[in-house]
Design an enzyme around this catalytic site. Structure first.
Site, PDB file in Angstrom:
ATOM      1  N   ILE A  77       0.884  -1.165   0.000  1.00 21.96           N
ATOM      2  CA  ILE A  77       0.000   0.000   0.000  1.00 21.96           C
ATOM      3  C   ILE A  77       0.922   1.215   0.000  1.00 21.96           C
ATOM      4  CG2 ILE A  77      -1.868   1.214   1.183  1.00 21.96           C
ATOM      5  CD1 ILE A  77      -2.507  -1.381   2.649  1.00 21.96           C
ATOM      6  N   SER A  78       0.830   2.020  -1.013  1.00 28.40           N
ATOM      7  CA  SER A  78       1.740   3.162  -1.144  1.00 28.40           C
ATOM      8  C   SER A  78       1.538   4.156  -0.009  1.00 28.40           C
ATOM      9  CB  SER A  78       1.511   3.872  -2.482  1.00 28.40           C
ATOM     10  OG  SER A  78       1.730   2.987  -3.555  1.00 28.40           O
TER      11      SER A  78
END
Length: 412
Positions: A77-78
């Site tokens: 998840i950025s």
């Protein structure tokens, strides 16, 4: 760490989301109310691996969701600041049709919130386990309308017609034709593009026969897999603790560079200083150094394990000048309570010349480009012959495209 009178151990997910939104607004990453509303609504913790704390799930940082057999991240998840930047610059509106390349679920949920019930969101990933995780997390979080497809993102998703935006959440070295062919005329392509070892998240729009970047920010992403996989060359200098990345036809003698690190270190200082709150300046400097027509690489270092030997300005993407047997990389040291001073460290027979060259380039950047808007970045079809120019220009040829980084004309 406290939040008002409550500790992070007892903070609710709702509290954590509000804190994150406040932080992203204060830092300027969120400016649009609809994007703030999306970050407030989507439960990020439901997309994180089991056992992830609320504090970690809502930190302004990456959350790794899957690793390969070598322990390296293959899906994540950025960081929220980067996701906010991508969603904002994509210019999404209610009813928009959006394709995401590289899945995980959370980013697709943010997009779904912004485009609303009349919009369309399709997320593609090459990893079947990532697809399953994204589907399950989206269902738990209440976003069954998002379609998650198991496929190689290099082909896009032509079944749904043209897209108003294509958001790529994996690092790419090239733009496959499908991404632009499936984009509407006024659509935007947001993509982390690697250019001579430097990755920039570019927001691209049509400019006639080419694409032009309207926004650019330094970033790091998991590399693209499948048919679009195009890794840069990695030259281990101290195993995995110090790795030199080469992203063009630069040639070096790896054994000679490794041996150079056993020799004396040449140190140089520059009169140029930087207020560390001005991070965009560093991004400009990195691209400026990469744009010079000379052997160049990017150094990644584990500072803890190379302490006393290597101390680069950036431990992930440090600009490095090269010869076949010598190197010099950019450094920074504290100058006073508010500023840092640039310098250089060199190793090998040509270290003195390389560090001197590096300091001259830093001075030239400071004089001519530091205060400017930075270079123009354009992407053209492969084989395009660009008009000659007196401006400094870095050309990055790939299979499908030619990327041009063109700097403003300096006064004579």
């Amino acid at each position: 760490m406290a939040f008002g009178s409550r500790t992070t151990e007892t903070m609710t997910a709702e509290d954590a989301r509000l804190r994150l939104v406040d932080q992203l607004r204060a830092q300027g990453w969120i400016t649009r109310p609809e994007v703030a509303a999306a970050f407030t609504a989507v439960p990020r913790h439901l997309f994180a691996p089991a056992g992830t704390s609320i504090e970690s799930a809502y930190a302004n940082d990456v959350v790794v969701t899957r690793r390969g057999s070598d322990g390296k991240a293959t899906s994540s998840i950025s960081a929220p600041w980067l996701q906010a930047h991508m969603v904002e610059t994509a210019g999404l509106t209610p009813g928009a049709r959006v394709l995401e390349i590289g899945s995980g679920g959370y980013n697709a949920a943010l997009i779904a919130e912004v485009v609303g019930p009349t919009g369309t969101v399709v997320s593609i990933d090459i990893d079947a386990q990532v697809v399953t995780h994204a589907q399950e997390a989206l269902a738990r979080a209440g976003y069954p309308q998002v379609q998650v497809v198991h496929a190689d993102g290099v082909h896009g998703h032509p079944a749904n017609g043209l897209w108003d935006a294509v958001l790529v959440t994996v690092e790419a070295s090239d733009l496959p034709p499908a991404w632009t062919d499936q984009l509407s005329r006024a659509g935007r392509l947001v993509v982390p593009l690697r250019m001579r070892g430097n990755t920039r998240c570019l927001t691209l729009q049509s400019a006639g026969d080419h694409l032009a970047a309207t926004a650019s920010v330094q970033c790091g992403f998991v590399a693209m897999q499948g048919h679009g996989r195009d890794p840069a060359r990695q030259v281990p200098l101290r195993g995995d603790d110090a790795v030199l990345t080469l992203d063009d036809d630069t040639t070096t003698n790896a054994d000679a560079l490794r041996a150079a690190l056993d020799g004396p270190r040449v140190e140089a200082s520059s009169p140029v200083t930087l207020d560390m709150s001005m991070g965009a300046c560093l991004e400009s400097l990195h691209l400026w150094l990469a744009s010079r027509p000379r052997p160049y690489g990017v150094l990644r270092v584990d500072r803890d394990r190379t302490a006393g030997l290597l101390d680069p300005q950036d431990r992930f993407f440090c600009p490095t000048l090269l010869t076949s047997d010598s190197l010099a990389y950019l450094t920074m040291r504290r100058h006073d309570t508010t500023t840092w001073q640039f310098g250089g460290h060199g190793f090998g027979p040509h270290a003195t010349r390389l560090t001197s060259d590096l300091m001259e380039l830093v001075a030239a950047w400071d004089q001519h480009f530091r205060a400017g808007a930075g270079p123009d970045i354009t992407v053209h079809p492969a084989g395009t012959r660009l008009p000659d120019t007196e401006r400094l220009r870095l050309l990055v040829p790939r299979r499908h495209t030619l990327t041009a980084i063109t700097w403003p004309q300096t006064s004579r």
